[in-house]
Design a protein around this motif. Structure first.
Motif, PDB file in Angstrom:
ATOM      1  N   THR A  90      15.794   9.566  -5.353  1.00 11.89           N
ATOM      2  CA  THR A  90      15.535   8.391  -4.521  1.00 11.89           C
ATOM      3  C   THR A  90      14.299   8.596  -3.664  1.00 11.89           C
ATOM      4  OG1 THR A  90      17.885   7.822  -4.436  1.00 11.89           O
ATOM      5  CG2 THR A  90      16.484   6.920  -2.708  1.00 11.89           C
ATOM      6  N   TYR A  91      14.167   9.774  -3.059  1.00 10.42           N
ATOM      7  CA  TYR A  91      12.995  10.055  -2.230  1.00 10.42           C
ATOM      8  C   TYR A  91      11.703   9.956  -3.039  1.00 10.42           C
ATOM      9  CZ  TYR A  91      15.064  11.444   2.245  1.00 10.42           C
ATOM     10  OH  TYR A  91      15.680  11.429   3.467  1.00 10.42           O
ATOM     11  N   ARG A  92      11.718  10.462  -4.265  1.00 16.04           N
ATOM     12  CA  ARG A  92      10.510  10.405  -5.091  1.00 16.04           C
ATOM     13  C   ARG A  92      10.143   8.962  -5.426  1.00 16.04           C
ATOM     14  NH1 ARG A  92      12.941  14.948  -7.632  1.00 16.04           N
ATOM     15  NH2 ARG A  92      13.719  13.650  -9.341  1.00 16.04           N
TER      16      ARG A  92
ATOM     17  N   ASN B  66      13.311   6.268   9.887  1.00 15.50           N
ATOM     18  CA  ASN B  66      13.943   6.657   8.620  1.00 15.50           C
ATOM     19  C   ASN B  66      14.529   5.490   7.835  1.00 15.50           C
ATOM     20  OD1 ASN B  66      16.005   6.051  10.335  1.00 15.50           O
ATOM     21  ND2 ASN B  66      17.288   7.804   9.786  1.00 15.50           N
ATOM     22  N   LYS B  67      14.000   4.286   8.058  1.00 11.48           N
ATOM     23  CA  LYS B  67      14.476   3.103   7.338  1.00 11.48           C
ATOM     24  C   LYS B  67      13.343   2.523   6.495  1.00 11.48           C
ATOM     25  CE  LYS B  67      18.747   2.299   9.094  1.00 11.48           C
ATOM     26  NZ  LYS B  67      19.969   1.888   8.373  1.00 11.48           N
ATOM     27  N   TYR B  68      13.740   1.829   5.436  1.00  5.91           N
ATOM     28  CA  TYR B  68      12.771   1.198   4.539  1.00  5.91           C
ATOM     29  C   TYR B  68      13.167  -0.252   4.306  1.00  5.91           C
ATOM     30  CZ  TYR B  68      11.858   6.125   3.645  1.00  5.91           C
ATOM     31  OH  TYR B  68      11.581   7.457   3.799  1.00  5.91           O
ATOM     32  N   ALA B  69      12.160  -1.072   4.012  1.00  3.91           N
ATOM     33  CA  ALA B  69      12.398  -2.484   3.721  1.00  3.91           C
ATOM     34  C   ALA B  69      11.449  -2.909   2.610  1.00  3.91           C
ATOM     35  CB  ALA B  69      12.178  -3.342   4.969  1.00  3.91           C
ATOM     36  N   ILE B  70      11.725  -4.066   2.016  1.00  2.80           N
ATOM     37  CA  ILE B  70      10.850  -4.602   0.978  1.00  2.80           C
ATOM     38  C   ILE B  70       9.472  -4.854   1.567  1.00  2.80           C
ATOM     39  CG2 ILE B  70      10.451  -6.553  -0.559  1.00  2.80           C
ATOM     40  CD1 ILE B  70      12.678  -4.720  -1.483  1.00  2.80           C
ATOM     41  N   GLY B  71       8.441  -4.437   0.845  1.00  2.00           N
ATOM     42  CA  GLY B  71       7.075  -4.532   1.343  1.00  2.00           C
ATOM     43  C   GLY B  71       6.379  -5.828   0.989  1.00  2.00           C
TER      44      GLY B  71
ATOM     45  N   ASN C  32      21.506  -6.288   3.626  1.00  2.00           N
ATOM     46  CA  ASN C  32      20.958  -4.928   3.746  1.00  2.00           C
ATOM     47  C   ASN C  32      19.439  -4.995   3.586  1.00  2.00           C
ATOM     48  OD1 ASN C  32      23.551  -3.004   3.534  1.00  2.00           O
ATOM     49  ND2 ASN C  32      23.801  -4.701   2.092  1.00  2.00           N
ATOM     50  N   VAL C  33      18.775  -5.544   4.597  1.00  4.37           N
ATOM     51  CA  VAL C  33      17.332  -5.739   4.509  1.00  4.37           C
ATOM     52  C   VAL C  33      16.557  -4.482   4.870  1.00  4.37           C
ATOM     53  CG1 VAL C  33      17.474  -8.219   4.908  1.00  4.37           C
ATOM     54  CG2 VAL C  33      17.277  -6.672   6.870  1.00  4.37           C
ATOM     55  N   SER C  34      17.203  -3.539   5.526  1.00  2.00           N
ATOM     56  CA  SER C  34      16.578  -2.246   5.795  1.00  2.00           C
ATOM     57  C   SER C  34      17.606  -1.155   5.541  1.00  2.00           C
ATOM     58  CB  SER C  34      16.040  -2.171   7.231  1.00  2.00           C
ATOM     59  OG  SER C  34      17.089  -2.263   8.167  1.00  2.00           O
ATOM     60  N   LEU C  35      17.185  -0.098   4.840  1.00  5.30           N
ATOM     61  CA  LEU C  35      18.091   0.968   4.425  1.00  5.30           C
ATOM     62  C   LEU C  35      17.405   2.320   4.578  1.00  5.30           C
ATOM     63  CD1 LEU C  35      19.325  -0.613   1.067  1.00  5.30           C
ATOM     64  CD2 LEU C  35      20.696  -0.393   3.148  1.00  5.30           C
ATOM     65  N   SER C  36      18.189   3.343   4.855  1.00  2.48           N
ATOM     66  CA  SER C  36      17.671   4.707   4.829  1.00  2.48           C
ATOM     67  C   SER C  36      17.670   5.207   3.391  1.00  2.48           C
ATOM     68  CB  SER C  36      18.551   5.613   5.689  1.00  2.48           C
ATOM     69  OG  SER C  36      19.853   5.730   5.103  1.00  2.48           O
ATOM     70  N   ALA C  37      17.026   6.318   3.152  1.00  2.00           N
ATOM     71  CA  ALA C  37      16.986   6.873   1.793  1.00  2.00           C
ATOM     72  C   ALA C  37      18.387   7.209   1.300  1.00  2.00           C
ATOM     73  CB  ALA C  37      16.096   8.106   1.762  1.00  2.00           C
ATOM     74  N   SER C  38      19.222   7.739   2.177  1.00  2.00           N
ATOM     75  CA  SER C  38      20.589   8.086   1.762  1.00  2.00           C
ATOM     76  C   SER C  38      21.390   6.835   1.439  1.00  2.00           C
ATOM     77  CB  SER C  38      21.286   8.904   2.852  1.00  2.00           C
ATOM     78  OG  SER C  38      21.363   8.176   4.068  1.00  2.00           O
ATOM     79  N   GLU C  39      21.165   5.753   2.170  1.00  2.00           N
ATOM     80  CA  GLU C  39      21.850   4.493   1.885  1.00  2.00           C
ATOM     81  C   GLU C  39      21.381   3.907   0.562  1.00  2.00           C
ATOM     82  OE1 GLU C  39      22.728   2.909   6.450  1.00  2.00           O
ATOM     83  OE2 GLU C  39      20.777   2.515   5.481  1.00  2.00           O
TER      84      GLU C  39
ATOM     85  N   ASP D  88       3.705   3.961  -1.535  1.00  2.00           N
ATOM     86  CA  ASP D  88       2.271   4.051  -1.830  1.00  2.00           C
ATOM     87  C   ASP D  88       1.738   2.748  -2.410  1.00  2.00           C
ATOM     88  OD1 ASP D  88       2.235   6.647  -0.933  1.00  2.00           O
ATOM     89  OD2 ASP D  88       2.370   7.558  -2.933  1.00  2.00           O
ATOM     90  N   TRP D  89       2.541   2.108  -3.269  1.00  2.00           N
ATOM     91  CA  TRP D  89       2.092   0.880  -3.933  1.00  2.00           C
ATOM     92  C   TRP D  89       2.241  -0.350  -3.039  1.00  2.00           C
ATOM     93  CZ3 TRP D  89       4.278  -3.700  -5.963  1.00  2.00           C
ATOM     94  CH2 TRP D  89       3.450  -4.386  -6.864  1.00  2.00           C
ATOM     95  N   GLY D  90       3.135  -0.259  -2.052  1.00  2.00           N
ATOM     96  CA  GLY D  90       3.362  -1.382  -1.137  1.00  2.00           C
ATOM     97  C   GLY D  90       4.598  -2.192  -1.444  1.00  2.00           C
ATOM     98  N   ALA D  91       5.400  -1.764  -2.422  1.00  2.00           N
ATOM     99  CA  ALA D  91       6.636  -2.481  -2.735  1.00  2.00           C
ATOM    100  C   ALA D  91       7.689  -2.266  -1.659  1.00  2.00           C
ATOM    101  CB  ALA D  91       7.181  -2.039  -4.083  1.00  2.00           C
ATOM    102  N   LEU D  92       7.604  -1.125  -0.961  1.00  2.00           N
ATOM    103  CA  LEU D  92       8.452  -0.855   0.192  1.00  2.00           C
ATOM    104  C   LEU D  92       7.577  -0.537   1.390  1.00  2.00           C
ATOM    105  CD1 LEU D  92      11.296   1.451  -1.246  1.00  2.00           C
ATOM    106  CD2 LEU D  92      11.378  -1.014  -0.848  1.00  2.00           C
ATOM    107  N   GLU D  93       8.125  -0.716   2.566  1.00  2.00           N
ATOM    108  CA  GLU D  93       7.424  -0.308   3.781  1.00  2.00           C
ATOM    109  C   GLU D  93       8.412   0.372   4.708  1.00  2.00           C
ATOM    110  OE1 GLU D  93       7.542  -4.413   6.389  1.00  2.00           O
ATOM    111  OE2 GLU D  93       5.903  -4.135   4.962  1.00  2.00           O
TER     112      GLU D  93
END
Length: 279
Positions: A46-48, A65-70, A27-34, A55-60
């Motif tokens: 989760t959204y907050r 609508n998907k996020y991954a480790i930054g 699961n290298v990329s996930l949506s906020a709901s996931e 903002d910090w760069g830990a996620l990108e």
């Protein structure tokens, strides 16, 4: 690893860790709901957290609508001195070992009751690469590298592994603590581990210990190939030679980074004093 499906009693920092822990090799990329579902945290919370981590760069953000480790998180993790030194020392010997064996080569370390692939060089078996990708975790009892890492581990860690249970991944996975103890004794006696079809059917592995300049075990160097391939004495010789080169590189790096004051404290009475000490 999926967190419990309740957020009660967890601090803010624990929830942040849960958000980051929602990501894994599958699961290298996930949506906020996931992320919310896997972390057991309400979607609004989760959204907050995700917003702050972005903002910090830990996620990108990946797509709409998907996020991954930054990259920032990877940069921080790469500063771990013990693992950074081992990875740097291992790269050249690993590339040479891959060139001579045409197999996937990796170096791994132990993190509590799991192994972590620190670095890998791909072989011809492209289908194997994802499982043994850098940063992936693996069970210690079901891989050749894991056996070497267990031999290096304190007795209390081995006891914890036995007590936690030995899950079966294939029909050939060792799930009996007594059988695993016997396998570890054999690994310790001969100085390397060989296994096949225990984590994934159709895959064989060879592993040798990696030691620091003082002889302490710091990791495991492994070769992974198809089970049909025969691991010969030549493979073992080449792996042991690569491990020796890693040890030498670690010792060289240690000498280069040793503070000048430490050198001075041992023989810092001047050049004449050093010559006297050698006489």
């Amino acid at each position: 690893m999926v967190s419990p499906q309740t957020s009660e009693g967890r601090s803010v920092i624990e929830r942040v860790f849960d958000v980051l822990g929602a990501f894994d090799s599958g699961n290298v990329s996930l949506s906020a709901s996931e992320i919310s579902r896997r972390a057991g945290i309400p979607v609004a919370t989760t959204y907050r957290i995700v917003s702050k981590l972005l903002d910090w760069g830990a996620l990108e953000r990946i797509g709409a609508n998907k996020y991954a480790i930054g990259l920032r998180l990877w940069e921080v993790a790469s500063l771990a001195p013990r693992h950074a030194a081992l990875r740097e020392a291992a790269i050249s010997p690993m590339v040479d070992l891959h060139a001579k064996t045409h197999s996937m080569v990796m170096v791994s370390v132990r993190d509590r009751r799991e192994g972590v692939w620190l670095e890998s060089v791909s072989g011809r078996g492209g289908a194997l690469h994802r499982t043994w990708s850098t940063g992936n975790r693996f069970p210690l009892h079901a891989t050749a590298c894991g056996l070497v890492l267990l031999v290096q581990a304190p007795a209390a860690v081995r006891d914890d592994v036995y007590a936690a249970g030995l899950p079966a991944y294939t029909d050939r996975t060792v799930t009996d603590p007594a059988a695993l103890r016997k396998l570890l004794d054999e690994t310790r006696r001969r100085g390397y581990a060989v296994g096949g079809d225990q984590l994934i059917e159709g895959v064989a592995g060879l592993s040798v210990p990696v030691r620091d300049e003082n002889g302490a075990g710091v990791g495991a160097l492994g070769i992974v190939t198809e089970s049909s391939a025969v691991i010969t004495p030549r493979h073992i010789t080449l792996a042991l030679e690569a491990s020796r080169r890693i040890t030498e590189a670690l010792a060289h790096r240690s000498r280069e980074t040793e503070p000048a004051t430490a050198t001075a404290s041992r023989g810092g009475r001047g050049r004449g004093a050093a010559l006297t000490d050698l006489a």
